[in-house]
Motif scaffolding. Structure first.
Motif, PDB file in Angstrom:
ATOM      1  N   ASN A 262      19.101  82.808   2.568  1.00  0.00           N
ATOM      2  CA  ASN A 262      19.086  82.960   4.026  1.00  0.00           C
ATOM      3  C   ASN A 262      20.305  82.310   4.660  1.00  0.00           C
ATOM      4  O   ASN A 262      20.905  82.860   5.595  1.00  0.00           O
TER       5      ASN A 262
ATOM      6  N   ASN B 100      21.010  95.281  16.403  1.00  0.00           N
ATOM      7  CA  ASN B 100      20.498  96.226  15.409  1.00  0.00           C
ATOM      8  C   ASN B 100      19.028  96.544  15.656  1.00  0.00           C
ATOM      9  O   ASN B 100      18.575  97.678  15.478  1.00  0.00           O
ATOM     10  N   TYR B 101      18.285  95.526  16.041  1.00  0.00           N
ATOM     11  CA  TYR B 101      16.849  95.680  16.210  1.00  0.00           C
ATOM     12  C   TYR B 101      16.525  96.310  17.560  1.00  0.00           C
ATOM     13  O   TYR B 101      15.620  97.146  17.660  1.00  0.00           O
TER      14      TYR B 101
ATOM     15  N   ARG C 214      12.529  80.878  12.164  1.00  0.00           N
ATOM     16  CA  ARG C 214      13.507  81.715  12.848  1.00  0.00           C
ATOM     17  C   ARG C 214      14.754  80.893  13.229  1.00  0.00           C
ATOM     18  O   ARG C 214      14.853  80.347  14.317  1.00  0.00           O
TER      19      ARG C 214
ATOM     20  N   LEU D 217      20.615  96.231   5.087  1.00  0.00           N
ATOM     21  CA  LEU D 217      20.532  94.779   4.979  1.00  0.00           C
ATOM     22  C   LEU D 217      20.239  94.352   3.542  1.00  0.00           C
ATOM     23  O   LEU D 217      19.424  94.965   2.854  1.00  0.00           O
TER      24      LEU D 217
ATOM     25  N   LYS E 179      22.296  90.524  10.347  1.00  0.00           N
ATOM     26  CA  LYS E 179      21.058  90.388  11.120  1.00  0.00           C
ATOM     27  C   LYS E 179      21.451  90.062  12.558  1.00  0.00           C
ATOM     28  O   LYS E 179      21.286  88.939  13.044  1.00  0.00           O
TER      29      LYS E 179
ATOM     30  N   ARG F 202      23.358  84.513   4.061  1.00  0.00           N
ATOM     31  CA  ARG F 202      23.310  85.737   4.860  1.00  0.00           C
ATOM     32  C   ARG F 202      23.542  85.434   6.337  1.00  0.00           C
ATOM     33  O   ARG F 202      24.180  86.218   7.056  1.00  0.00           O
TER      34      ARG F 202
ATOM     35  N   SER G 160      26.513  87.043   8.607  1.00  0.00           N
ATOM     36  CA  SER G 160      26.295  87.682   9.908  1.00  0.00           C
ATOM     37  C   SER G 160      27.191  87.059  10.968  1.00  0.00           C
ATOM     38  O   SER G 160      27.752  87.759  11.825  1.00  0.00           O
TER      39      SER G 160
ATOM     40  N   GLY H  90      18.299  92.539   1.732  1.00  0.00           N
ATOM     41  CA  GLY H  90      17.023  91.855   1.892  1.00  0.00           C
ATOM     42  C   GLY H  90      16.718  90.895   0.753  1.00  0.00           C
ATOM     43  O   GLY H  90      16.872  91.229  -0.422  1.00  0.00           O
TER      44      GLY H  90
ATOM     45  N   GLU I 261      17.913  84.789  11.430  1.00  0.00           N
ATOM     46  CA  GLU I 261      17.374  84.916  10.082  1.00  0.00           C
ATOM     47  C   GLU I 261      15.857  84.892  10.151  1.00  0.00           C
ATOM     48  O   GLU I 261      15.269  84.469  11.153  1.00  0.00           O
TER      49      GLU I 261
ATOM     50  N   ILE J  94      22.709  86.392  16.475  1.00  0.00           N
ATOM     51  CA  ILE J  94      22.282  86.654  15.102  1.00  0.00           C
ATOM     52  C   ILE J  94      21.059  85.803  14.796  1.00  0.00           C
ATOM     53  O   ILE J  94      20.777  84.824  15.496  1.00  0.00           O
TER      54      ILE J  94
ATOM     55  N   THR K 290      11.820  97.650  10.077  1.00  0.00           N
ATOM     56  CA  THR K 290      12.634  96.446   9.904  1.00  0.00           C
ATOM     57  C   THR K 290      12.621  95.973   8.456  1.00  0.00           C
ATOM     58  O   THR K 290      12.972  94.826   8.177  1.00  0.00           O
TER      59      THR K 290
END
Length: 356
Positions: free
Chosen positions: A95, A201-202, A142, A257, A197, A98, A102, A259, A75, A73, A236
């Motif tokens: 963040n 998923n990406y 990140r 998501l 996240k 979230r 996740s 966001g 962020e 996962i 995204t």
């Protein structure tokens, strides 16, 4: 390399900096990283002592479960430097929440707030020279966690690594983009992990996005998995539509998501007196609005992108070009948000947090 201890974080400073070799005016997003990173391991059922150390590759067992079962996962956050050389975070509490949501969904341990926030704060202080001033410049952050336990048995890992990387950034998805509305592929499904996240998923978006790229489109507007009639996200990013003078965006769900840029723009739009509706947006509604001229704007919103204007969209092999618009909501909201983030205007929402 010097070693010190601060607030229970071991700090090993790099002997030299890479900063002199960086062209901050020509940055590729996510390609350049600062001198240090933050790392904390989870072993034996508890979080270990955190460390800030020079940025370098990590050594992992080939059977680490992240490679086989995808427990990963992350962020996306940003920090900004004002004219007084103070560094500010934008809504880091959101963040953090979230990230742990996740983690729960992916059967991973939650990261304690002290480890997440203190590690982030200390890392930014050490590498603060890398944070550039100026609207459009920022430090992309990140935080991520991966499963490091060894073994190929299909169950949750018993060991994890939490890390934070810093990457100086300029605008992401710069300029206008063309998109295609998904008619077959889906980003997420009910009961799945679309609201997390999670790395997978990406990865799942890459193939249909590559197909779109071959046809001349930069991104895909994802639709719901069951009927492909509801517009949900753009690439995204979360996505907004302006029909006449109403700003529309889909509600968050198991597929969409939550966001942070999205919820910030909604609050700012409402404060500006704009009419905002958070409700399902149907493909046929968008096509009809494009045909009759009531569709004024489409734009994506996200931490990396901030706001990305969509020039036009394709659906069922028909391309709809967006006409130029006066009094753009996208331009207004981007200016309001970036001014707030860069401390060029008063933060009446209480969203910015000083690094100290």
């Amino acid at each position: 390399m010097s070693t010190t201890q601060t607030s229970k974080i071991e700090i090993r400073k790099a002997t030299s900096s890479k900063i002199s070799g960086v062209d901050f005016q020509n940055l590729s997003f996510g390609a350049v990283f600062t001198d240090h990173l933050f790392e904390c391991d989870f072993k034996n059922g508890e979080w270990q002592n955190p460390v800030i150390k020079p940025y370098a590759p990590i050594l992992m067992d080939p059977s680490s479960k992240v490679f086989h079962y995808g427990q990963a996962i992350f962020e996306g956050m940003k920090a900004y430097k004002d004219d007084n050389n103070d560094v500010w975070l934008f809504r880091p509490d959101e963040n953090f929440k979230r990230f742990n949501n996740s983690a729960v969904r992916m059967a991973m341990p939650e990261v304690p707030e002290a480890i997440f926030m203190d590690g982030l704060n200390e890392l930014l202080k050490i590498d603060q020279e890398w944070v550039q001033k100026g609207n459009g410049s920022s430090m992309y952050i990140r935080p991520f966690m991966i499963a490091t336990g060894a073994g190929v048995v299909a169950n949750p890992s018993d060991e994890y690594k939490f890390m934070i990387l810093l990457s100086p950034a300029q605008s992401y998805y710069a300029g206008e983009v063309k998109v295609i509305i998904a008619e077959h592929y889906s980003r997420a499904a009910n009961g799945g992990i679309g609201a997390a996240k999670a790395a997978g998923n990406y990865a799942a978006q890459f193939y249909p996005t590559n197909l779109a790229n071959k046809d001349g489109f930069q991104q895909v507007i994802w639709t719901d998995d069951a009927t492909h009639t509801k517009l949900e996200e753009a690439g995204t990013m979360n996505v907004f539509f302006r029909i006449n003078d109403t700003l529309l965006t889909a509600p968050t769900s198991e597929r969409i998501l939550d966001g942070i840029t999205r919820k910030s723009l909604i609050a700012m739009a409402e404060k500006e007196g704009l009419n905002v509706e958070v409700r399902p947006v149907i493909v046929s509604e968008l096509v009809e609005a494009a045909k009759n001229g009531s569709l004024k704007e489409i734009f994506g919103a996200g931490t990396a992108a901030v706001i990305s204007v969509i020039k036009g969209f394709s659906y069922q092999d028909v391309y709809y070009e967006m006409a130029p618009v006066e009094n753009s909501y996208a331009a207004l909201l981007k200016e309001k948000l970036t001014n707030l983030q860069n401390k060029l205007s008063e933060d009446t929402f209480g969203w910015t947090v000083k690094v100290q």
